[in-house]
Design an enzyme around this catalytic site. Structure first.
Site, PDB file in Angstrom:
ATOM      1  CD  GLU A 434      -3.473  -5.845 -10.418  1.00 27.36           C
ATOM      2  OE1 GLU A 434      -2.499  -6.515 -10.818  1.00 27.36           O
ATOM      3  OE2 GLU A 434      -4.152  -5.122 -11.174  1.00 27.36           O
ATOM      4  CG  ASP A 508      -4.516  -9.001 -12.507  1.00 25.41           C
ATOM      5  OD1 ASP A 508      -4.434 -10.001 -11.766  1.00 25.41           O
ATOM      6  OD2 ASP A 508      -5.491  -8.225 -12.517  1.00 25.41           O
ATOM      7  CG  ASP A 510      -3.604  -6.384 -16.523  1.00 24.70           C
ATOM      8  OD1 ASP A 510      -2.794  -6.025 -15.642  1.00 24.70           O
ATOM      9  OD2 ASP A 510      -4.834  -6.415 -16.334  1.00 24.70           O
ATOM     10  CG  ASP A 512      -4.504  -1.318 -15.063  1.00 21.87           C
ATOM     11  OD1 ASP A 512      -3.897  -0.347 -15.577  1.00 21.87           O
ATOM     12  OD2 ASP A 512      -5.740  -1.422 -15.027  1.00 21.87           O
TER      13      ASP A 512
END
Ligand code: 0RA
Length: 648
Positions: A434, A508, A510, A512
């Site tokens: 990403e 990541d 998180d 997203d």
């Protein structure tokens, strides 16, 4: 197994001694019999006992099965079948039930005439469940009496005992077992996993009532699965959150050349094909002759129907491909075969050639007649397939155009890809990373011999809501397809062409990142499921924290680990200065850190993606990524409490 040993010795029965070794072998190498000693194997124990009950149902003697998960994660399975035989076996000199529970593969020995259809994949017999349980008890009602036996780790501890009288017509088997903690690494049963398989079994075995009860503290619940309509209800269930194109589900249940054939299908307005096939209640993930027969009949019947319809008059050359006629199709095919031959890497591909022709001939007749008699449905199917064909044609033109510029051609790899130097796919890994910044760190930190890096910018297209032409026009997706090299879709895909045997999704930690990971998994699941089936798709596990004291640094993958490390570094007084850094993204790690924590095969953890339960996976992707908002809202509400790592 002292008791049976004595019996075998006094009989000089070589095969008897062989089987005795067998049960010990089950405890020595449990993986050989139930696949694994993790959660998967633990659940197989339940399936094994339930399969025996379902066999009774298929033989016409049982219509009710109940499964209970007790507070201590022990299991009870009760059925109202004939009950395991309790009479003395003439040569083995043991009661039937003792043979069934202490001798490997004894099931068939005194049951030659009955028509067993389950089994096959995990049809290893209840003796395996006994061998792998610290304690198993069985109660049998048969011939107006109730009988009882008890075993510890496969050894008989209580000889067959008559408990009392029951009504003559009151028959059945109750098995209680507690999986052995010396064997299994996971002892907790997962309710949704069991529920999904039991629901599936109820769809596959029309009319059998199957209930599941959870007695564990805080988890108490009970469900009953009972599909009077058989596979019709399976298709209805699969299409539940979709807009269907016709209300009636096409359904057939027949027997041809001794092969049981049951089919249900219905089209929805989506672009995916949702097709499940079963042989003797076993999900044939790899397909096989039954599926080939079905698909070729479907394509041929619909093309013939098109020839007769007015649409064809406008365009005589029009041919619908298999992919065209299956766009938006939800179908379940279940066959019952006496001697199934299972092939393929996971032994879930049917090999019997006679099944292909039986299914093909049957579907040809049945479906042609149905479409003839239901012209409205016939037109809907043809319109849907024609729309698919036009889109596919547009996609082909687009692809041909870009192919000249080598977009999908491996000969010209995407510029963003930092490829590895080795060329043997079995040794090569592709990291899908990403963001450009993490991509940059990964490129610097990797071992370029065998690790390739493809940075992904932003979000990839949600393929759950797009048709193939749109999917292929998406830049990010085209890059991924080209890099992997295997092609896409049923007709163009070739696993042999895959350039990497490990494709590792690195996003990541998180929201997203989780979204991008889900989008990628949806894409692989829908468009390249063979990559998942072959075990090529992985998820990287980057650390969440860096815990440091001076020059010493450690990485923690969850809160507990962070606490443990910082406690250790802080020493007993807890006064030493410990620095804790929470990684919000991969980009915060320098190349060396990324290598050390997430990419070095010697130290990293990567999770292999597998689709153990295809129905559950299908539903999950549909719920999370599909058109309908309401089911997604319900799912998120129901599961929000389980989310521990949400970072907003
Ligand atoms: C062997 C033979 C027969 C039934 C069974 C086993 C049997 C096993 C299990 C395990 C759980 N429930 C079960 N129900 C039946 C056939 C019995 C006959 O011929 O009467």
């Amino acid at each position: 197994m002292a008791k049976t040993n004595d019996a075998a010795e006094s009989h000089y029965d070589a095969s008897g001694i062989q089987v005795l070794k067998g049960l010990e072998a089950v405890r020595k190498r449990p993986g050989m019999y139930i696949g694994s000693t993790s959660s998967r194997g633990l659940h197989h124990l339940v399936y094994e006992v339930v399969d025996n009950s379902i066999d009774e149902a298929l033989a016409g003697y049982c219509d009710s099965v109940s499964v209970t998960i007790h507070a201590d994660n022990s299991i009870t399975v009760v059925d109202n079948g004939r009950g395991i035989p309790v009479d003395m076996h003439p040569t083995e000199k043991l009661p039937g039930v003792e043979l069934a529970l202490t001798v490997l593969h004894a099931g068939g020995k005194f049951d030659k005439n009955s028509y067993k259809v389950s089994g096959g994949l995990h049809g290893v017999g209840v003796s395996v469940v006994n061998a792998l349980s610290e304690n198993l008890k069985v109660w049998i009602k048969r011939d107006g009496k109730e009988h009882y036996m008890d075993f510890v780790r496969g050894d008989t501890t209580t000889q067959l005992t008559m408990l009392g009288k029951v009504k003559e017509k009151d028959t059945g088997t109750k098995v209680w077992f507690k999986p052995d903690h010396e064997i299994f690494t996971e002892l907790n049963y997962d309710y949704p996993t069991l529920a999904s398989r039991l629901r599936e079994l109820s769809f596959l075995n029309k009319g059998v009532r199957i209930s599941l009860k959870d007695e564990r503290e805080g988890e108490e619940k009970e469900e009953t699965f009972h599909a009077k309509g058989g596979l019709r209800e399976f298709v209805q269930f699969l299409n539940a959150s979709r807009k269907v194109l016709h209300n009636e589900i096409l359904y057939a249940d027949a027997e041809r050349d001794g092969i049981g054939i049951e089919i249900a299908l219905q089209y929805n307005d989506g672009y995916n094909e949702t097709m499940f096939s079963f042989v003797n209640n076993i999900n044939t993930h790899e397909g096989g002759t039954h599926l080939t027969g079905f698909k070729s009949a479907l394509t041929s019947v619909i093309n013939k129907h098109l020839d007769k319809s007015s649409a064809a008059k406008k365009d005589k050359e029009l041919r619908l491909s298999g992919d065209d006629v299956r766009e938006g199709l939800t179908a379940v095919l279940s066959v019952k075969v006496k001697e199934p031959q299972f092939e393929g890497p996971t032994k879930t591909k049917l090999g019997n050639s006679e099944v292909e022709s039986a299914v093909k001939t049957f579907v040809n007749e049945w479906l042609a007649e149905y479409l003839e008699e239901h012209p409205r449905v016939g037109n809907i199917v043809i319109e849907k397939a024609l729309a698919a064909a036009r889109a596919r044609e547009a996609a082909r033109k687009a692809r041909d155009l870009t192919r000249k510029k080598s977009a999908l051609d491996v000969g010209n790899l995407p510029g963003k890809l930092a490829d590895c130097s080795l060329s043997d796919p079995a040794l090569c890994e592709l990291y899908l990373v990403e963001g450009d910044s993490a991509g940059g760190s990964a490129k610097q930190g990797r071992d370029r011999m065998f690790q390739a890096i493809l940075p992904l910018r932003g979000k990839i297209l949600n393929v759950e809501r797009a048709r193939i032409d749109k999917i292929l026009s998406n830049e990010e997706i085209r890059t991924i397809i080209t890099a992997i090299g295997s092609g896409i879709g049923e007709e163009d895909f070739s696993i042999e062409q895959a350039r990497y045997h490990k494709i590792i999704i690195m996003t990541d930690a998180d929201v997203d990142g989780a979204h991008i990971r889900t989008l990628l998994l949806t894409f692989f699941f829908r468009q390249m499921p063979q990559l998942i089936e072959s075990g090529f798709i992985y998820i990287a596990q980057p650390p969440l924290y860096r815990v440091a004291r001076g020059k010493e640094e450690y990485y923690a993958f969850d809160e507990a680990q962070r606490e443990e490390i910082s406690g250790r570094l802080g020493g007993a007084d807890g006064k030493t200065n410990v620095n804790i850094q929470r990684y919000k993204g991969l980009g915060e790690m320098n190349p060396e850190q990324l290598w050390k924590t997430t990419m070095d095969p010697a130290t990293r953890t990567i999770l292999k993606v597998n689709v153990e339960d295809a129905t559950l996976a299908h539903q999950l992707f549909e719920t999370l990524m599909g058109d309908e908002v309401e089911p997604r809202r319900a799912f998120i509400e129901a599961n929000a409490k389980f989310v521990s790592n949400l970072d907003i």
